[in-house]
Design a protein around this motif. Structure first.
Motif, PDB file in Angstrom:
ATOM      1  N   GLN C 122       0.824  -1.219   0.000  1.00 22.59           N
ATOM      2  CA  GLN C 122       0.000   0.000   0.000  1.00 22.59           C
ATOM      3  C   GLN C 122       0.854   1.264   0.000  1.00 22.59           C
ATOM      4  O   GLN C 122       0.324   2.383  -0.064  1.00 22.59           O
ATOM      5  N   GLY C 150      -3.815   1.285  -4.919  1.00 23.26           N
ATOM      6  CA  GLY C 150      -4.355   0.143  -4.194  1.00 23.26           C
ATOM      7  C   GLY C 150      -4.761  -0.991  -5.132  1.00 23.26           C
ATOM      8  O   GLY C 150      -5.020  -2.101  -4.688  1.00 23.26           O
ATOM      9  N   GLY C 331       0.936  -8.267  -3.403  1.00 24.40           N
ATOM     10  CA  GLY C 331       0.292  -7.486  -2.345  1.00 24.40           C
ATOM     11  C   GLY C 331      -0.470  -6.279  -2.844  1.00 24.40           C
ATOM     12  O   GLY C 331      -1.278  -5.699  -2.125  1.00 24.40           O
ATOM     13  N   VAL C 332      -0.238  -5.893  -4.084  1.00 30.79           N
ATOM     14  CA  VAL C 332      -0.987  -4.753  -4.633  1.00 30.79           C
ATOM     15  C   VAL C 332      -2.469  -5.062  -4.788  1.00 30.79           C
ATOM     16  O   VAL C 332      -3.260  -4.173  -5.044  1.00 30.79           O
ATOM     17  N   SER C 333      -2.843  -6.291  -4.653  1.00 29.60           N
ATOM     18  CA  SER C 333      -4.146  -6.871  -4.991  1.00 29.60           C
ATOM     19  C   SER C 333      -4.288  -7.022  -6.498  1.00 29.60           C
ATOM     20  O   SER C 333      -3.498  -7.736  -7.087  1.00 29.60           O
ATOM     21  N   GLY C 366      -3.958  -7.793   0.142  1.00 28.79           N
ATOM     22  CA  GLY C 366      -3.872  -6.473  -0.481  1.00 28.79           C
ATOM     23  C   GLY C 366      -5.238  -5.815  -0.608  1.00 28.79           C
ATOM     24  O   GLY C 366      -5.364  -4.592  -0.514  1.00 28.79           O
ATOM     25  N   VAL C 367      -6.280  -6.635  -0.821  1.00 28.16           N
ATOM     26  CA  VAL C 367      -7.643  -6.092  -0.893  1.00 28.16           C
ATOM     27  C   VAL C 367      -8.011  -5.470   0.454  1.00 28.16           C
ATOM     28  O   VAL C 367      -8.508  -4.340   0.521  1.00 28.16           O
ATOM     29  N   SER C 370      -5.805  -2.253   1.135  1.00 26.17           N
ATOM     30  CA  SER C 370      -6.167  -0.991   0.498  1.00 26.17           C
ATOM     31  C   SER C 370      -7.516  -0.474   0.995  1.00 26.17           C
ATOM     32  O   SER C 370      -7.726   0.745   1.026  1.00 26.17           O
TER      33      SER C 370
END
Ligand code: NA
Ligand code: NA
Ligand code: NA
Lengths: 160, 385, 385, 385, 160, 160
Positions: C122, C150, C331-333, C366-367, C370
């Motif tokens: 994030q 995100g 991890g960014v989703s 990640g979801v 963010s």
């Protein structure tokens, strides 16, 4: 209290019934009269209203625009088909593929069409909305396979 | 005890038995007739059952505006909240989304010139428009009444909501009634205007449309039609959007949802509230009856327009390329009933003449045609005139 | 006749052909590009097809505010009514409900420490936030732009609707574009920041999560995250609610409905109106272009953040326990694309290195990450600052 | 640094940890209990899971009215928008539509006189109404509380939204709690009021209803009940409409949609917002507790009413025609739990005594009965008194 | 009237075409100019804005909070797992059950994983959205069948 | 900056913890006190309120109306059934069909019922909401066919 109420229920219901019957009777008489009066009084033909409301103008222009929209789309589709067929043919010529029999040739006997249309007809006679149409056509297409005798396979489609 | 009787009597004055009028009875009979036709005769049951039961719901007599929030025209009632989607023209585009997601435009793609038949049949709209003017309706009302000739329920409701919200109920009922009655209305008109020889014309089987054509069609359809008539955007934008969802091949689940739960939910809500909007106290007027008569004429003119234009087109085609003029009648839309009617007539004359796929082309073109017409009428009657 | 020509000419001035500008053409090309990428390249088609077609719909030129109620920004138009769900942040939580009902958090449950990677990524949000401040956006606008990093469409739209409604379109388009382009953006960044030896690290297979753990997870998830950041409640409340419907084992039919018809309907409506909100007349501004550029940078920084934090975590793990730092990028989703990208990269280096399930852990984290970040930004930018 | 600490501290004052009260903890425990009962005990999980999780969502502590739009009572929040459907009584009729589309009224059609049991059990409503008056509630509030005895969630929520919106949460929670607890509440009452001999009565198997009867039932049901009590129209109109969609045989797809996606979506949204409406800050009042107690009594009285009336009816039937008085208890509705309870009790006494189909008749009649009662209460309390 | 209109249609369409072409041309020129002007004029870098908008402060605090939320949840999950395993073991010990091989032992060969992951990989290469992922995993479980001895342990996963 | 922040994090968290603990403690005390006070003070029994709110009147009238609605509907259904059966019988007599055994005759043995109800019972014991009920009944009806041995067919109903 409740018991005396129950004893009185007949009286009430009798009263209620005669009340309601009278109501209904009067109501019917009133409404019939009203509607018939209004109907007679209100309707009239006044052709000057056409010009007043630009009726002719709007109609002609609108029809022209409807026609031109659909004509334009139709011309585009005709042109699109030609272009696509051309590009396919070019590709094939390049790759040296043998050009298959044209679609028209395939249709010559009419047997296949007859089969398809009979099947469609059988189905359509029981169908009633747009979706069914589509579903049916899909079904037919799926069932139609090379190994099935031309008519046989189609006739046996289970109706839902 | 006396108090009890008073309370009962007072309660009774709020009951349906007390407030019933002849109008209520008449409308309830109409509702029952709709349900009967739908179940017994199988006329457009997905619409006539909801509308028919809606008519019953809307014609239970009650005392209005005493805070009970029962009626469709009482603010705060459930029916009133749902009716909002009809009144603001929100439901029809959503139905078009679903229709787009379940319509196969192949027939049109394989023979694009048949699209003109879908334009010709819209003549019924403008004839009715003029007739409605003559009968004293305002231009906006006349436009909304005219669209009944488009034979397309959602389009009719959409235009009525914009031009004459006071007539939504009457116009919708008329449109759906005649769409249900297409098998009764069209055959005599078609037979009157065609010779036996014409009815026997066989058409060449249509070619199969490619996937690419099917993908490009909704995109081109949107651009060509709405560039000419931007007011048709709410209807045609959604119709072609739904069709792209179907044809793209990568959005199958969205197309399935649009063409099943979404369209069903909207159909249920639209049907029952359109039915309920025929509340006797506001519906049973001479105008409603006039609208009904005009609607019938409108359908006949539209059918005639399609058939005659097909005969006109045949003047330009050489033998063997001629179209069977009966398929012109399918241009009114009323998908797919009018195509089926034409097909049946074809079979009657020659049991080997399968016109269904050919009739589907003007049939779906008629949907586009009447949406374009609705857009133009909106432009003229809301702004230009 | 003259009158007719006049009417036609006047009608023409209201047509798309008359009102077209370069902006419309440009946006239509963008819309076509979206549709092309979706169908041909299969980039997030469930979103790019609706958005792409929405861009077409939104960029049919017309004359605004003359009562025709066509455009998405005209009060009373259908698009405007539907857009309400975007503008008020109603659609994103409903999408989260559906996502929750179809997401399997097993990967995270079997290796909870990977959740930190979902936090690390994030960092892209806050870098972009600062960069947007530098470029002259207001703090609220900067926060909304930052959330593009995100990599989560609904979160981005939700935050934009609260902080900078004027940029919903640009932010949504940027977010979805880069999510679609994850397979293009992430690999070079990952390769730049990892050694070949690191990319070859094999991770122990994850254990299977028990039913009880799966049931407790959404409950614990709700309590822990929203007690810390209550503003994330609309998003995370619905996400975990959907997940409990899925995992409870006794509400299967609700989970199915949330994850099929409900999310599909909302996706269709959200996609097409977000697309249509890019109406050239309000969309094509230097700011939109800046937002697009910032978005790209944001994705790269986020990817880097995840990878670098994974390497940092490895400092504390002994040999054999180390994690493959590439999974940090997930991890960014951008679920599940970025997990798939990492998996593919792993396979490229060693065809027996299956990273997919491991990458799914930071991916779903990640979801959550963010959404928490969005909640915090809301608190700060709407109230605290 | 100092500034950072300040910001953190300030942020903390907005967190759940800072704003928690005993009320929040208590309600979270209640929410967890609901979820536990649903998953472990399988008590009405389709309702208790959404309501239970909704209670959690509604009791995450936060600072209200500082513009963050989190809480269900804050204008502009997502929960608030969804809650609109509860508050305005829109959701309950839609649920009734779905229930109608999945209910088979055959049992009632084959033995119409059992319908009176569905009327008798409504005595619980009026007993509670009077008790609530005694306890100091206003007449409108008392009416809304009374309806808990109708054992019908949607009816209770509908009436509460009209008569006492401030108690929707408490009334809904009480109604659903006791409906879930039917297997616990009813058996002792039934056993107390019946002799062993009565419980052993076997009833003649029911005949099969014809298709025509099934089609006519919803139409007659609508006309007879709503002509007497028009205020019940929103509920009964939709219930019978759904049932006609099911039984007409020509609207299968609409019935399927009404009874799956539509009712599921509404159930999800209604459940989670009804749960969330129990926000500790407004919910934990002595009144809520009183409502809960009254609800329990209400259920017992209703059960007793049904059983005693069945015994009364038996006075008029000759041997062999007598009904098993236990099925009177099913008249409370709580479909189909109370029918199942009766069936189980029957099996306990005589393993060859299958009461289920017989109990279903008063069971579905109870749904109609309490909707009629709700309509009458509305008339009296909103207008007549 | 209509016929004279049709005769005039060429004139109209010609006029319309030249009109529209001119419009489009002018429009393109204007917009290109506008956008390029604005772009040049409006963008500037002003680092003082960071402090002004509390950029650093918000960023650091926010990242800290995001980390602590997820860390807290992660710690809870680790703790939860341990507790659950402990309670299961205790139960087993009480009932005198033989403790089965630990899950780790099962994983030692890596063959199973390879199988699973290959299957997953094959599927994933054709999938494109979240739902598909889930569906595929389900599918994979279902696809495993008795004849594959290696995977025996997996077959006992309770299908939902 | 970030590093000094990290060094301070312990202090912060300690402070935060004691703060929050105190909060929670006070909050619990306050709420418990509040609720108990209110509960005691507010509840009272006032039977005069019944008459004031027309409680008896509304209740009696309402019950009467509920009864009469359902009674009316019930009478209609009884009448409907009789009419339908009558019209069917008339039709049959006209067409000279042999009247089949009355439905009652079919029920005499009770075996069929037992079978149906057992099946229903088996299913119901696992079912929990209205929809399931309906589904089950449908399934049973569909499976139940004349040629199947009375119980056998029912036991083999595939559970979903
Ligand atoms: Na049409
Ligand atoms: Na993210
Ligand atoms: Na009830």
């Amino acid at each position: 209290m409740i018991f005396s109420f129950i004893q009185n229920i007949d009286t009430i219901s009798a009263k209620v019934n005669s009340d309601s019957l009278n109501m209904v009777k009067t109501a019917i008489q009133d409404t019939v009269q009203q509607v018939s009066e209004k109907s007679l009084g209100d309707i009239s033909f006044d052709f000057s209203k056409i010009a007043e409301g630009n009726g002719e103008l709007i109609s002609v222009v609108s029809m022209a625009v409807v026609f031109s929209s659909l004509a334009l789309l139709s011309i585009f589709l005709i042109y699109l088909t030609k272009t696509l067929q051309l590009s396919v043919r070019k590709k094939r010529e390049k790759t040296g593929e043998i050009t298959p029999a044209s679609p028209k040739a395939m249709d010559s006997t009419g047997e296949i069409d007859a089969a398809i249309f009979t099947a469609l007809h059988l189905h359509f006679s029981e169908l009633h909305d747009l979706e069914n149409t589509v579903l049916t056509i899909n079904k037919v297409q799926r069932v139609y396979s090379p190994w099935s005798s031309k008519i046989y396979g189609l006739r046996n489609i289970p109706r839902k | 005890m006396e108090q009890l009787l008073d309370a009962l009597r007072q309660f009774f004055t709020y009951s349906g038995f007390y407030n019933i009028t002849f109008g209520h009875v008449a409308m309830i009979v109409v509702g029952l007739l709709f349900i009967y036709l739908a179940i017994k005769k199988d006329y457009e049951p997905l619409l006539l059952v909801p509308i028919g039961f809606g008519i019953l719901i809307g014609n239970i007599p009650f005392v209005e505006n005493i805070g009970l929030q029962i009626g469709i025209y009482e603010q705060g009632s459930v029916l009133n909240y749902i009716y909002f989607g009809v009144l603001k023209g929100i439901f029809p585009p959503l139905i078009f989304l679903g229709i787009g997601a379940m319509t196969d435009f192949s027939a049109l793609l394989s023979n694009p010139k048949l699209m003109l038949l879908g334009a010709a049949a819209q003549v019924g709209i403008f004839f009715t428009f003029i007739a409605a003017l003559v009968l004293g309706f305002t231009p906006a009302q006349a436009g909304a009444i005219g669209i009944i000739g488009g034979a397309d329920g959602p389009t009719a409701i959409f235009l009525a909501s914009k031009l004459a919200p006071e007539f939504i109920g009457a116009i919708a009922i008329a449109a759906y009634s005649y769409m249900a009655l297409v098998p009764v209305i069209q055959p005599p008109v078609i037979k009157l205007l065609t010779t036996k020889k014409e009815r026997l014309i066989k058409m060449k089987p249509a070619r199969v449309a490619t996937k690419l054509e099917k993908i490009l069609f909704p995109i081109a359809g949107l651009l060509f039609t709405t560039f000419i008539s931007p007011s048709a955007l709410p209807l045609l934008g959604m119709l072609f959007f739904g069709n792209l969802l179907k044809e793209s091949g990568v959005t199958k689940r969205l197309a399935e949802t649009a063409s099943r739960p979404l369209i069903d939910i909207v159909t249920i809500l639209l049907g029952v509230t359109v039915g309920a909007s025929t509340q006797a106290t506001t519906f049973l007027t001479p105008q409603s009856i006039l609208i009904f008569i005009l609607g019938a004429v409108s359908f006949m003119i539209a059918t005639a327009g399609g058939v005659l234009f097909a005969k006109f087109m045949n003047l330009f085609f050489k033998e063997g390329e001629k179209i069977n003029p009966m398929i012109g009648a399918s241009g009114v839309s009323a998908v797919p009933d009018s195509a089926r009617v034409v097909h049946t007539l074809g079979i009657e004359e020659d049991s080997s003449n399968y016109l269904l796929m050919h009739a589907m082309a003007p049939n779906v073109a008629g949907v586009i045609g009447s949406a374009v017409a609705a857009g133009i009428l909106m432009s003229f009657l809301l702004h230009l005139v």
